[in-house]
Design an enzyme around this catalytic site. Structure first.
Site, short mmCIF file in Angstrom:
data_model
loop_
_atom_site.label_atom_id
_atom_site.label_comp_id
_atom_site.label_asym_id
_atom_site.label_seq_id
_atom_site.Cartn_x
_atom_site.Cartn_y
_atom_site.Cartn_z
CD GLU A 50 -7.91 53.09 33.56
OE1 GLU A 50 -6.80 53.18 33.01
OE2 GLU A 50 -8.98 53.34 32.97
CG ASN A 77 -0.44 56.93 41.32
OD1 ASN A 77 -1.51 56.45 41.68
ND2 ASN A 77 -0.07 56.97 40.06
CD GLU A 99 -10.62 54.67 36.35
OE1 GLU A 99 -9.48 55.13 36.51
OE2 GLU A 99 -11.33 54.22 37.29
CB CYS A 105 -0.33 54.86 35.53
SG CYS A 105 -1.65 56.05 35.32
P1 NDP Z 1 -0.34 47.31 43.00
O1 NDP Z 1 -0.72 46.58 41.79
O2 NDP Z 1 0.74 46.76 43.85
O3 NDP Z 1 -1.61 47.48 43.95
C1 NDP Z 1 -2.80 48.06 43.50
C2 NDP Z 1 -3.91 47.79 44.51
O4 NDP Z 1 -4.30 46.42 44.42
C3 NDP Z 1 -3.49 48.02 45.95
O5 NDP Z 1 -4.59 48.56 46.66
C4 NDP Z 1 -3.17 46.62 46.40
O6 NDP Z 1 -3.24 46.50 47.79
C5 NDP Z 1 -4.23 45.82 45.70
N1 NDP Z 1 -3.95 44.39 45.53
C6 NDP Z 1 -2.74 43.77 45.51
N2 NDP Z 1 -2.89 42.44 45.28
C7 NDP Z 1 -4.22 42.21 45.15
C8 NDP Z 1 -5.02 41.04 44.90
N3 NDP Z 1 -4.47 39.84 44.72
N4 NDP Z 1 -6.36 41.19 44.83
C9 NDP Z 1 -6.93 42.40 44.98
N5 NDP Z 1 -6.23 43.55 45.22
C10 NDP Z 1 -4.90 43.45 45.31
O7 NDP Z 1 -0.02 48.78 42.52
P2 NDP Z 1 0.63 49.99 43.33
O8 NDP Z 1 -0.25 50.37 44.46
O9 NDP Z 1 2.06 49.66 43.60
O10 NDP Z 1 0.53 51.17 42.24
C11 NDP Z 1 1.45 51.34 41.23
C12 NDP Z 1 0.93 50.73 39.93
O11 NDP Z 1 -0.34 51.28 39.60
C13 NDP Z 1 1.81 51.05 38.75
O12 NDP Z 1 1.98 49.92 37.93
C14 NDP Z 1 1.03 52.11 38.00
O13 NDP Z 1 1.34 52.19 36.65
C15 NDP Z 1 -0.37 51.70 38.26
N6 NDP Z 1 -1.26 52.83 38.07
C16 NDP Z 1 -2.10 52.86 36.98
C17 NDP Z 1 -2.91 53.93 36.74
C18 NDP Z 1 -3.85 53.95 35.57
O14 NDP Z 1 -4.83 54.69 35.62
N7 NDP Z 1 -3.64 53.20 34.52
C19 NDP Z 1 -2.88 55.12 37.61
C20 NDP Z 1 -2.01 54.96 38.74
C21 NDP Z 1 -1.21 53.86 38.94
P3 NDP Z 1 -1.94 46.80 48.70
O15 NDP Z 1 -1.07 47.78 48.00
O16 NDP Z 1 -2.54 47.36 49.92
O17 NDP Z 1 -1.26 45.49 48.85
#
Ligand code: NDP
Length: 474
Positions: A240, A143, A448, A274
């Protein structure tokens, strides 16, 4: 990697789709094990020399990078809009600029990162040395790709660490520009590397013994997996994660401000934030006026071409995210929530969903319990402060929470009672680099931004100095 682009097409191809049209605009390749190894070796080598610089020297590089990002804000914002579909109206003010803020802020702090002197009995003393952790891994969500790459990279580098960053495979482009910018600003080759790939690449990084710390922005299920894998190697973490945050609007709130707050809390970036306050608890006395004004104000959303600066509302990041959100909208209706506005995909190219408001939502409904990560606002009714506080906190998440009221005493009492890491009084969703950002409960670990982030990218060595003879028992 190592300050240059590495081409290895043997990794799985990842198509980059422009969410406003569905067109493929670029292709990158997932990092193979050899490329992952190359990045970690480059980072390990670069980190030692970088840590040997003074903080002021490191800070100078970060501040130069901030200036470059600001100079190129328009180009970087256009790229971010292609990557995410977010309207240029947003990306011009919230992405590269936010990244530049982090580089500037932590660049400024770098020269002041010190330990302390601790006087002890008999003239003895201890002192502490603030040391970097080593190679840090950043893993990002889709995002806010530029912002996430900088929010992790800037404090890591300020403390003398190197970084290997893996963006989400949905938005792989802008982190590359962050790496380019840092290199141009004088960061040594290998200090900030970007690896493309899916979860498996992230997982390989998290388990590598060369990695000292992992900072993830992502969902709670991914966070649980990454946290567990990092724990096996006793690595530092920052998590996060997601949320289902409450936004409470009392009868005495300024209606216009409360509606503005609810819009910021649900529809900015098409709801893909998020910390969104998606459970909007509205006291019975203001409910009808609130719903009427909110519906009216949503008609003012300019939905369209994200590259047109007049557009204020864009598509979802991907077809799959759009389908997830449409599934939640169906569930909301099936479980008896009243659809006030929106609720459907828009009849145009790209992955657009109309801003959606549900009323008469109850705590047990799926749309009130699970993170939707889309433009879906749920209005829940309440009568008393005690009642709403119990209901607001009855969730596994604890990322953010907000309250709108004219009663200052109540406002402070309510935020004191929130089980959330990031709280708002009479506003919502602001995240300045000077203030800590993060969640409690399932929403995360660590913070952060702000000076607190320094503690998550460094550790203290204690040195005890004796000024006396050593007394031993025998
Ligand atoms: P995901 O949890 O699906 O993915 C996050 C990242 O982790 C991606 O780069 C993903 O790779 C990677 N990943 C997935 N599986 C693994 C693993 N087993 N080991 C290491 N890395 C892995 O989240 P989204 O990308 O769908 O983002 C949305 C989510 O993020 C929402 O829940 C949102 O609330 C949260 N978010 C939180 C924020 C905060 O600051 N608290 C800010 C923004 C979003 P890939 O996608 O390439 O598979």
């Amino acid at each position: 990697i190592g300050g240059t682009y590495v081409e290895d097409t043997s990794g799985a191809p990842i198509d980059v789709v422009y969410p406003a049209t569905g067109e493929v605009i670029a292709r990158v390749h997932s990092a193979t094990p050899a490329v992952i190894d190359q990045a970690l070796s480059a980072a390990t080598a670069a980190q030692k020399d970088w840590a040997a610089l003074t903080g002021t020297e490191r800070g100078r590089v970060l501040r130069r990078a901030a200036d470059i990002m600001r100079d190129r804000n328009r180009d970087l914002s256009i790229l971010e809009t292609y990557d995410t579909g977010k309207p240029l109206q947003e990306t011009l003010v919230a992405d590269a600029t936010s990244g530049a803020d982090a580089l500037e802020y932590f660049g400024g702090l770098a020269g002041s990162l010190t330990g302390e002197h601790i006087p002890l009995a008999g003239g003895d003393f201890a002192y502490t040395i603030r040391e970097p952790l080593g190679v840090c891994v950043g893993i990002g969500a889709w995002n806010y790709p530029t912002q996430i790459a900088c929010w992790k990279g800037a404090p890591a580098l300020a403390c003398g660490n190197a970084m290997v960053f893996k963006p989400s495979e949905t938005t792989p482009l802008s982190a590359l520009k962050v790496a380019e910018t840092l290199t141009e600003a004088g960061a040594p080759p290998g200090l900030y590397n970007v690896l493309q790939g899916l979860g498996d690449v992230g997982a390989a990084l998290v388990t590598d013994p060369r990695v000292a710390k992992v900072s993830l922005t992502g969902s709670v299920p991914t966070g649980a997996k990454v946290y567990a894998a990092a724990a096996a190697g006793m690595k530092h973490v920052t998590m996060e994660l997601g949320g289902k945050s409450p936004l409470i609007i009392f009868d005495d709130a300024d209606l216009e401000n409360a509606v503005s707050g609810a819009i910021l809390a649900n529809f900015y970036s098409s709801g893909q934030v998020c910390s969104n306050g998606t459970r909007v608890f509205v006291q019975s006395g203001i409910k009808d006026a609130f719903l009427a004004r909110l519906t009216e104000r949503l008609k003012g959303a300019v939905i369209g071409d994200p590259m047109d600066e007049a557009t204020s509302y864009g598509p979802m990041v991907s077809e799959s995210q759009m389908n997830i959100v449409l599934g939640y909208i169906e569930k909301g209706q099936a479980e008896g929530a009243r659809l006030v506005t929106g609720g459907k995909r828009l009849d145009r190219d790209g992955f657009y969903i109309a801003p959606t408001v549900f009323a008469d939502v109850t705590d047990d409904m799926t749309i009130a319990r699970e993170e939707i990560f889309g433009p879906v606002l749920s209005v829940l009714d309440f009568e008393t402060e005690d009642e709403v506080m119990a209901r607001a906190n009855a969730t596994e998440f604890g990322l953010a929470a907000g309250v709108f009221t004219a009663d200052l005493t109540r406002a402070h009492r309510v935020v004191a009672g929130f089980e959330a890491g990031t709280c708002y009084i009479n506003t919502y969703n602001l995240a300045p680099v000077e203030a800590p950002f993060g969640g409690t409960k399932a929403s995360g670990v660590g913070r952060e931004n702000s000076k607190l982030a320094i503690n998550h990218y460094s550790e203290m060595k204690m040195v005890y100095v004796s000024m006396n003879d050593v007394e031993a028992p025998y």
